[in-house]
Design a protein around this motif. Structure first.
Motif, PDB file in Angstrom:
ATOM      1  N   PRO A 120       8.531 -13.726  21.226  1.00 23.63           N
ATOM      2  CA  PRO A 120       8.272 -13.643  19.787  1.00 23.63           C
ATOM      3  C   PRO A 120       6.885 -14.069  19.350  1.00 23.63           C
ATOM      4  O   PRO A 120       6.329 -13.489  18.423  1.00 23.63           O
ATOM      5  CB  PRO A 120       9.353 -14.547  19.180  1.00 23.63           C
ATOM      6  CG  PRO A 120       9.747 -15.473  20.268  1.00 23.63           C
ATOM      7  CD  PRO A 120       9.609 -14.700  21.531  1.00 23.63           C
ATOM      8  N   GLU A 121       6.305 -15.078  20.006  1.00 25.17           N
ATOM      9  CA  GLU A 121       5.021 -15.577  19.506  1.00 25.17           C
ATOM     10  C   GLU A 121       3.877 -14.599  19.755  1.00 25.17           C
ATOM     11  O   GLU A 121       2.828 -14.691  19.121  1.00 25.17           O
ATOM     12  CB  GLU A 121       4.695 -16.956  20.091  1.00 25.17           C
ATOM     13  CG  GLU A 121       4.423 -16.965  21.587  1.00 25.17           C
ATOM     14  CD  GLU A 121       5.662 -17.264  22.396  1.00 25.17           C
ATOM     15  OE1 GLU A 121       5.512 -17.722  23.536  1.00 25.17           O
ATOM     16  OE2 GLU A 121       6.774 -17.043  21.894  1.00 25.17           O
ATOM     17  N   THR A 122       4.050 -13.658  20.668  1.00 27.00           N
ATOM     18  CA  THR A 122       3.014 -12.658  20.941  1.00 27.00           C
ATOM     19  C   THR A 122       3.432 -11.254  20.512  1.00 27.00           C
ATOM     20  O   THR A 122       2.601 -10.342  20.524  1.00 27.00           O
ATOM     21  CB  THR A 122       2.684 -12.617  22.440  1.00 27.00           C
ATOM     22  OG1 THR A 122       3.848 -12.225  23.172  1.00 27.00           O
ATOM     23  CG2 THR A 122       2.198 -13.968  22.926  1.00 27.00           C
ATOM     24  N   GLY A 123       4.699 -11.062  20.174  1.00 31.95           N
ATOM     25  CA  GLY A 123       5.180  -9.728  19.853  1.00 31.95           C
ATOM     26  C   GLY A 123       5.244  -8.822  21.057  1.00 31.95           C
ATOM     27  O   GLY A 123       5.172  -7.590  20.929  1.00 31.95           O
ATOM     28  N   PHE A 162       5.401  -3.590  25.980  1.00 27.16           N
ATOM     29  CA  PHE A 162       4.814  -3.057  24.756  1.00 27.16           C
ATOM     30  C   PHE A 162       4.330  -4.198  23.861  1.00 27.16           C
ATOM     31  O   PHE A 162       4.801  -5.330  23.963  1.00 27.16           O
ATOM     32  CB  PHE A 162       5.869  -2.278  23.946  1.00 27.16           C
ATOM     33  CG  PHE A 162       6.538  -1.154  24.683  1.00 27.16           C
ATOM     34  CD1 PHE A 162       6.051   0.143  24.590  1.00 27.16           C
ATOM     35  CD2 PHE A 162       7.673  -1.384  25.448  1.00 27.16           C
ATOM     36  CE1 PHE A 162       6.685   1.184  25.244  1.00 27.16           C
ATOM     37  CE2 PHE A 162       8.316  -0.349  26.116  1.00 27.16           C
ATOM     38  CZ  PHE A 162       7.814   0.942  26.014  1.00 27.16           C
ATOM     39  N   ASP A 163       3.428  -3.860  22.947  1.00 24.57           N
ATOM     40  CA  ASP A 163       3.171  -4.680  21.767  1.00 24.57           C
ATOM     41  C   ASP A 163       4.028  -4.111  20.641  1.00 24.57           C
ATOM     42  O   ASP A 163       4.087  -2.889  20.456  1.00 24.57           O
ATOM     43  CB  ASP A 163       1.696  -4.623  21.364  1.00 24.57           C
ATOM     44  CG  ASP A 163       0.804  -5.314  22.373  1.00 24.57           C
ATOM     45  OD1 ASP A 163       1.192  -6.383  22.882  1.00 24.57           O
ATOM     46  OD2 ASP A 163      -0.275  -4.784  22.663  1.00 24.57           O
ATOM     47  N   TRP A 164       4.669  -4.998  19.875  1.00 20.59           N
ATOM     48  CA  TRP A 164       5.621  -4.539  18.849  1.00 20.59           C
ATOM     49  C   TRP A 164       5.390  -5.287  17.545  1.00 20.59           C
ATOM     50  O   TRP A 164       5.115  -6.493  17.544  1.00 20.59           O
ATOM     51  CB  TRP A 164       7.052  -4.760  19.339  1.00 20.59           C
ATOM     52  CG  TRP A 164       8.109  -4.371  18.356  1.00 20.59           C
ATOM     53  CD1 TRP A 164       8.585  -3.114  18.099  1.00 20.59           C
ATOM     54  CD2 TRP A 164       8.829  -5.241  17.473  1.00 20.59           C
ATOM     55  NE1 TRP A 164       9.544  -3.145  17.117  1.00 20.59           N
ATOM     56  CE2 TRP A 164       9.707  -4.439  16.710  1.00 20.59           C
ATOM     57  CE3 TRP A 164       8.805  -6.619  17.244  1.00 20.59           C
ATOM     58  CZ2 TRP A 164      10.566  -4.973  15.746  1.00 20.59           C
ATOM     59  CZ3 TRP A 164       9.645  -7.148  16.290  1.00 20.59           C
ATOM     60  CH2 TRP A 164      10.517  -6.330  15.557  1.00 20.59           C
ATOM     61  N   MET A 165       5.505  -4.563  16.440  1.00 24.18           N
ATOM     62  CA  MET A 165       5.419  -5.150  15.099  1.00 24.18           C
ATOM     63  C   MET A 165       6.574  -4.577  14.271  1.00 24.18           C
ATOM     64  O   MET A 165       6.807  -3.366  14.278  1.00 24.18           O
ATOM     65  CB  MET A 165       4.089  -4.794  14.446  1.00 24.18           C
ATOM     66  CG  MET A 165       3.902  -5.411  13.060  1.00 24.18           C
ATOM     67  SD  MET A 165       3.642  -7.208  13.093  1.00 24.18           S
ATOM     68  CE  MET A 165       1.982  -7.283  13.747  1.00 24.18           C
ATOM     69  N   GLN A 194       0.804  -1.212   0.000  1.00 24.62           N
ATOM     70  CA  GLN A 194       0.000   0.000   0.000  1.00 24.62           C
ATOM     71  C   GLN A 194       0.843   1.272   0.000  1.00 24.62           C
ATOM     72  O   GLN A 194       0.519   2.246  -0.658  1.00 24.62           O
ATOM     73  CB  GLN A 194      -0.937   0.010   1.219  1.00 24.62           C
ATOM     74  CG  GLN A 194      -2.054  -1.030   1.122  1.00 24.62           C
ATOM     75  CD  GLN A 194      -2.905  -1.054   2.363  1.00 24.62           C
ATOM     76  OE1 GLN A 194      -2.493  -0.584   3.430  1.00 24.62           O
ATOM     77  NE2 GLN A 194      -4.103  -1.603   2.244  1.00 24.62           N
ATOM     78  N   ILE A 195       1.944   1.284   0.777  1.00 23.64           N
ATOM     79  CA  ILE A 195       2.686   2.535   0.927  1.00 23.64           C
ATOM     80  C   ILE A 195       4.156   2.408   0.579  1.00 23.64           C
ATOM     81  O   ILE A 195       4.908   3.368   0.713  1.00 23.64           O
ATOM     82  CB  ILE A 195       2.540   3.083   2.372  1.00 23.64           C
ATOM     83  CG1 ILE A 195       3.140   2.092   3.383  1.00 23.64           C
ATOM     84  CG2 ILE A 195       1.106   3.379   2.701  1.00 23.64           C
ATOM     85  CD1 ILE A 195       3.144   2.603   4.803  1.00 23.64           C
ATOM     86  N   GLY A 196       4.583   1.230   0.145  1.00 29.54           N
ATOM     87  CA  GLY A 196       5.964   1.066  -0.289  1.00 29.54           C
ATOM     88  C   GLY A 196       6.919   0.747   0.829  1.00 29.54           C
ATOM     89  O   GLY A 196       7.868   0.012   0.647  1.00 29.54           O
ATOM     90  N   ALA A 197       6.702   1.302   2.019  1.00 23.09           N
ATOM     91  CA  ALA A 197       7.555   1.019   3.171  1.00 23.09           C
ATOM     92  C   ALA A 197       6.727   1.227   4.424  1.00 23.09           C
ATOM     93  O   ALA A 197       5.771   2.001   4.433  1.00 23.09           O
ATOM     94  CB  ALA A 197       8.777   1.933   3.183  1.00 23.09           C
ATOM     95  N   VAL A 198       7.080   0.544   5.489  1.00 25.85           N
ATOM     96  CA  VAL A 198       6.337   0.663   6.737  1.00 25.85           C
ATOM     97  C   VAL A 198       7.299   0.990   7.860  1.00 25.85           C
ATOM     98  O   VAL A 198       8.497   0.757   7.765  1.00 25.85           O
ATOM     99  CB  VAL A 198       5.569  -0.643   7.062  1.00 25.85           C
ATOM    100  CG1 VAL A 198       4.476  -0.880   6.050  1.00 25.85           C
ATOM    101  CG2 VAL A 198       6.518  -1.829   7.131  1.00 25.85           C
ATOM    102  N   GLN A 199       6.743   1.553   8.922  1.00 29.12           N
ATOM    103  CA  GLN A 199       7.502   1.870  10.117  1.00 29.12           C
ATOM    104  C   GLN A 199       7.087   0.899  11.204  1.00 29.12           C
ATOM    105  O   GLN A 199       5.893   0.587  11.335  1.00 29.12           O
ATOM    106  CB  GLN A 199       7.206   3.315  10.546  1.00 29.12           C
ATOM    107  CG  GLN A 199       7.850   3.731  11.854  1.00 29.12           C
ATOM    108  CD  GLN A 199       9.313   4.090  11.699  1.00 29.12           C
ATOM    109  OE1 GLN A 199       9.869   3.964  10.619  1.00 29.12           O
ATOM    110  NE2 GLN A 199       9.932   4.530  12.774  1.00 29.12           N
ATOM    111  N   ALA A 200       8.034   0.393  11.981  1.00 30.84           N
ATOM    112  CA  ALA A 200       7.695  -0.520  13.062  1.00 30.84           C
ATOM    113  C   ALA A 200       6.684   0.127  14.000  1.00 30.84           C
ATOM    114  O   ALA A 200       6.713   1.334  14.231  1.00 30.84           O
ATOM    115  CB  ALA A 200       8.961  -0.902  13.834  1.00 30.84           C
TER     116      ALA A 200
END
Length: 257
Positions: free
Chosen positions: A217-220, A235-238, A16-22
């Motif tokens: 890792p399994e929950t982020g 935190f929750d992290w992606m 959608q946007i070419g790049a994403v931010q964590a």
């Protein structure tokens, strides 16, 4: 599981946007808890914490104290999880291995002749170690035999990472996470395996003097320890993007979220 969900979300966002931010979302902060080094342990579904004393503490993933061990080391500056237990370091070049009950597995030793001021330590899936030191500022990969496989200097990054203190790795994306303390940017650096800076997240809204970092890792679920601030933030992290084609070995799923 998180791996499939993460792949789908990253792919959609990138298209959608070419790049994403964590993404990083604050859940809660445990106060009056000093955490200078943190390591997630899938075998016991908890996080080990060093507080620069002779003790280390095991917490559940939601912050309940499960175990407190006396390591017999005058001060534990960093630690990581291995199959049979823990590897701890005093920040002056000495390392020791303990089982999960605190019993010594071997005698004190040097992991590598190049390591002295070890601030952060993470055993990677291939058996090598990711290490950060702050004098000079560098991120290294150390082979089990002590040889240096990679050495990157944080002051050459954009922006500079001048005081790296803690390090971990996301086995799904392959990205390396490093916290930089108050003498630097007091931020979370997300790096590709070759040291390319993917994102930088300021942490001053959540605590003072970031020094430890770990990921379930399994929950982020991301854990950041603040030294001067005496706090452990959750935190929750992606991740920003995937930098590996195949997920790394990560151990068993935790029974709790």
């Amino acid at each position: 599981m998180r791996g499939k969900l993460m792949s789908a979300l990253v792919a959609i966002a990138t298209s959608q946007i070419g790049a994403v931010q964590a993404d990083i979302f604050h859940r809660e902060t445990l106060q009056n808890f000093r955490a200078v080094s943190i390591a997630y342990d899938a075998q016991v579904c908890g996080i080990w914490i060093a507080n620069e004393s002779s003790e280390i503490v095991l917490l559940s993933t939601f912050g309940k104290e499960l175990r407190r061990l006396d390591t017999k080391m005058s001060s534990v500056r960093s630690l990581t999880v291995e199959r049979d237990g823990l590897l701890i370091a005093n920040g002056w070049g000495e390392f020791r291995r303990l089982d999960r009950d605190g019993r010594a597995i071997d005698q004190p030793f040097r992991l590598s002749d190049t390591l002295f001021d070890t601030e952060g330590l993470h055993k990677d899936a291939d058996g090598s170690f990711l290490v950060v030191e702050d004098d000079p500022s560098r991120l290294m990969r150390i082979a089990p035999d002590g040889s240096v496989l990679m050495e990157l200097f944080g002051d050459t990054f954009d922006p500079p990472m001048t005081e790296p203190q803690g390090v971990t790795r996301d086995p799904y994306s392959g990205n390396i996470l490093v916290v930089d303390d108050n003498e630097g940017l007091n931020s979370l650096f997300e790096l590709a395996p070759d040291g390319r800076v993917l994102s930088v997240h300021p942490l001053s809204a959540y605590g003072v003097d970031a020094e430890g970092v770990a990921l379930q890792p399994e929950t982020g679920t991301l854990y950041v320890g603040f030294d001067s601030g005496q706090a452990l933030a959750i935190f929750d992290w992606m991740p920003t993007e995937r930098t590996i084609d195949t997920p790394l070995e990560r151990g068993p799923d935790c029974a709790y979220s």
